[in-house]
Design a protein around this motif. Structure first.
Motif, PDB file in Angstrom:
ATOM      1  N   UNK A   1      -1.532  -9.376  -3.716  1.00  0.00           N
ATOM      2  CA  UNK A   1      -1.605  -8.133  -2.933  1.00  0.00           C
ATOM      3  C   UNK A   1      -3.029  -7.592  -2.926  1.00  0.00           C
ATOM      4  N   UNK A   2      -3.655  -7.550  -4.095  1.00  0.00           N
ATOM      5  CA  UNK A   2      -5.048  -7.095  -4.175  1.00  0.00           C
ATOM      6  C   UNK A   2      -5.948  -7.909  -3.251  1.00  0.00           C
ATOM      7  N   UNK A   3      -5.677  -9.204  -3.157  1.00  0.00           N
ATOM      8  CA  UNK A   3      -6.547 -10.099  -2.388  1.00  0.00           C
ATOM      9  C   UNK A   3      -6.479  -9.841  -0.888  1.00  0.00           C
ATOM     10  N   UNK A   4      -5.327  -9.385  -0.373  1.00  0.00           N
ATOM     11  CA  UNK A   4      -5.189  -9.226   1.078  1.00  0.00           C
ATOM     12  C   UNK A   4      -5.270  -7.773   1.548  1.00  0.00           C
ATOM     13  N   UNK A   5      -5.163  -6.836   0.642  1.00  0.00           N
ATOM     14  CA  UNK A   5      -5.198  -5.421   1.048  1.00  0.00           C
ATOM     15  C   UNK A   5      -6.489  -5.053   1.793  1.00  0.00           C
ATOM     16  N   UNK A   6      -7.663  -5.528   1.374  1.00  0.00           N
ATOM     17  CA  UNK A   6      -8.874  -5.160   2.124  1.00  0.00           C
ATOM     18  C   UNK A   6      -8.797  -5.531   3.603  1.00  0.00           C
ATOM     19  N   UNK A   7      -8.220  -6.690   3.926  1.00  0.00           N
ATOM     20  CA  UNK A   7      -8.091  -7.094   5.331  1.00  0.00           C
ATOM     21  C   UNK A   7      -7.135  -6.177   6.075  1.00  0.00           C
ATOM     22  N   UNK A   8      -6.084  -5.737   5.407  1.00  0.00           N
ATOM     23  CA  UNK A   8      -5.145  -4.801   6.027  1.00  0.00           C
ATOM     24  C   UNK A   8      -5.803  -3.440   6.237  1.00  0.00           C
ATOM     25  N   UNK A   9      -6.502  -2.991   5.228  1.00  0.00           N
ATOM     26  CA  UNK A   9      -7.142  -1.666   5.321  1.00  0.00           C
ATOM     27  C   UNK A   9      -8.202  -1.648   6.433  1.00  0.00           C
ATOM     28  N   UNK A  10      -8.875  -2.770   6.632  1.00  0.00           N
ATOM     29  CA  UNK A  10      -9.915  -2.826   7.668  1.00  0.00           C
ATOM     30  C   UNK A  10      -9.337  -2.578   9.052  1.00  0.00           C
ATOM     31  N   UNK A  11      -8.085  -2.987   9.268  1.00  0.00           N
ATOM     32  CA  UNK A  11      -7.431  -2.777  10.564  1.00  0.00           C
ATOM     33  C   UNK A  11      -6.483  -1.587  10.546  1.00  0.00           C
ATOM     34  N   UNK A  12      -6.380  -0.943   9.400  1.00  0.00           N
ATOM     35  CA  UNK A  12      -5.470   0.197   9.229  1.00  0.00           C
ATOM     36  C   UNK A  12      -4.054  -0.182   9.659  1.00  0.00           C
ATOM     37  N   UNK A  13      -3.683  -1.392   9.260  1.00  0.00           N
ATOM     38  CA  UNK A  13      -2.323  -1.860   9.532  1.00  0.00           C
ATOM     39  C   UNK A  13      -1.966  -2.914   8.497  1.00  0.00           C
ATOM     40  N   UNK A  14      -0.806  -2.775   7.898  1.00  0.00           N
ATOM     41  CA  UNK A  14      -0.340  -3.798   6.972  1.00  0.00           C
ATOM     42  C   UNK A  14       1.098  -3.550   6.563  1.00  0.00           C
ATOM     43  N   UNK A  15       1.777  -4.634   6.235  1.00  0.00           N
ATOM     44  CA  UNK A  15       3.137  -4.565   5.715  1.00  0.00           C
ATOM     45  C   UNK A  15       3.203  -5.481   4.501  1.00  0.00           C
ATOM     46  N   UNK A  16       3.534  -4.910   3.352  1.00  0.00           N
ATOM     47  CA  UNK A  16       3.714  -5.685   2.134  1.00  0.00           C
ATOM     48  C   UNK A  16       5.178  -5.590   1.745  1.00  0.00           C
ATOM     49  N   UNK A  17       5.809  -6.754   1.611  1.00  0.00           N
ATOM     50  CA  UNK A  17       7.223  -6.819   1.251  1.00  0.00           C
ATOM     51  C   UNK A  17       7.346  -7.575  -0.066  1.00  0.00           C
TER      52      UNK A  17
END
Length: 233
Positions: free
Chosen positions: A121-137
């Motif tokens: 999760x830590x590894x991919x959150x920056x990419x999600x935050x950059x687009x202000x969109x993400x879903x973690x399940x």
């Protein structure tokens, strides 16, 4: 969903493979992450008409170096990550109790089920935050609920209880970044882990995680679901 990228850990079999199939059918580009790239390719070949929407990548979530290499590959290959389904897990303490269980079993369980989920999760959150969109399940389990906690499979229970706590923490931290974080219990699923006597098919078990992976911007966050309905913690 066109153009969006989803990552499914432990995607080469059982519930993970069915989640990959359903996300690809929904129009996402899906990364089937597997400890063995060879097994991942064999699994991907079974996806038939959805094969072209799936990319296989090696990933051992319990190995920090593997997670870092995967994150670099994901950035260079796709430049984004919109969905993460933390599906990879182990259950290796059946028949043991908290009083006598080997701590090596506990450590192995926590390294994968909690720390592996956490560091991916830590590894991919920056990419999600950059687009202000993400879903973690986070694929959790009803046996990790404090409200009904009991004896048996102590390492697995504690690891899933911790995953539930991590879900709540990350959901609160990320809610202002457009990232929704939820957990779900797939039920007793007929997989290699669940066994042939399990009561839920992988096809049915995948419905709720796929729903959570494709939530609209005003969807829930920090919640725990089974069969599309909220569970208490």
């Amino acid at each position: 969903m066109s153009g969006r990228v989803a990552v499914v850990s432990g995607g080469n079999r059982g519930l993970g493979l069915e989640i990959v199939r359903k996300l690809a059918a929904a129009g996402l580009r899906v990364v089937l992450a597997s400890r063995s790239a060879e097994r991942g390719e064999v699994a991907a070949a079974r996806l038939e008409e959805h094969r072209d929407s799936v990319t296989v990548a090696p990933l051992d979530i319990s190995d920090a170096a593997s997670v870092a290499e995967f994150a670099t590959w994901l950035r260079l290959t796709f430049g984004r990550c919109d969905v993460l389904v933390n599906n990879a897990a182990v259950a290796v303490d059946d028949g043991q109790d908290a009083e006598t269980i080997d701590m090596d079993v506990v450590r192995r369980t926590m390294e994968t089920n909690l720390l592996g989920t956490w560091q991916l999760s830590q590894a991919v959150i920056p990419a999600m935050r950059a687009r202000r969109h993400g879903r973690i399940v986070n694929i959790s389990s009803g046996v990790g609920r404090l409200s009904s906690m009991g004896a048996g499979i102590p390492a697995y229970r504690v690891s899933k209880c911790a995953v539930n706590a991590l879900t709540r923490i990350m959901a609160d931290e990320l809610r202002d970044d457009g990232i929704l974080v939820n957990a779900c219990c797939p039920g007793w699923t007929r997989t290699e882990m669940g066994g042939p006597s399990a009561t839920v098919s992988p096809e049915d078990a995948a419905v709720t995680p796929v729903w959570l992976a494709t939530l609209p911007p005003d969807g829930p966050t920090g919640q725990f679901y089974r069969d599309g309905r909220p569970l208490d913690w």
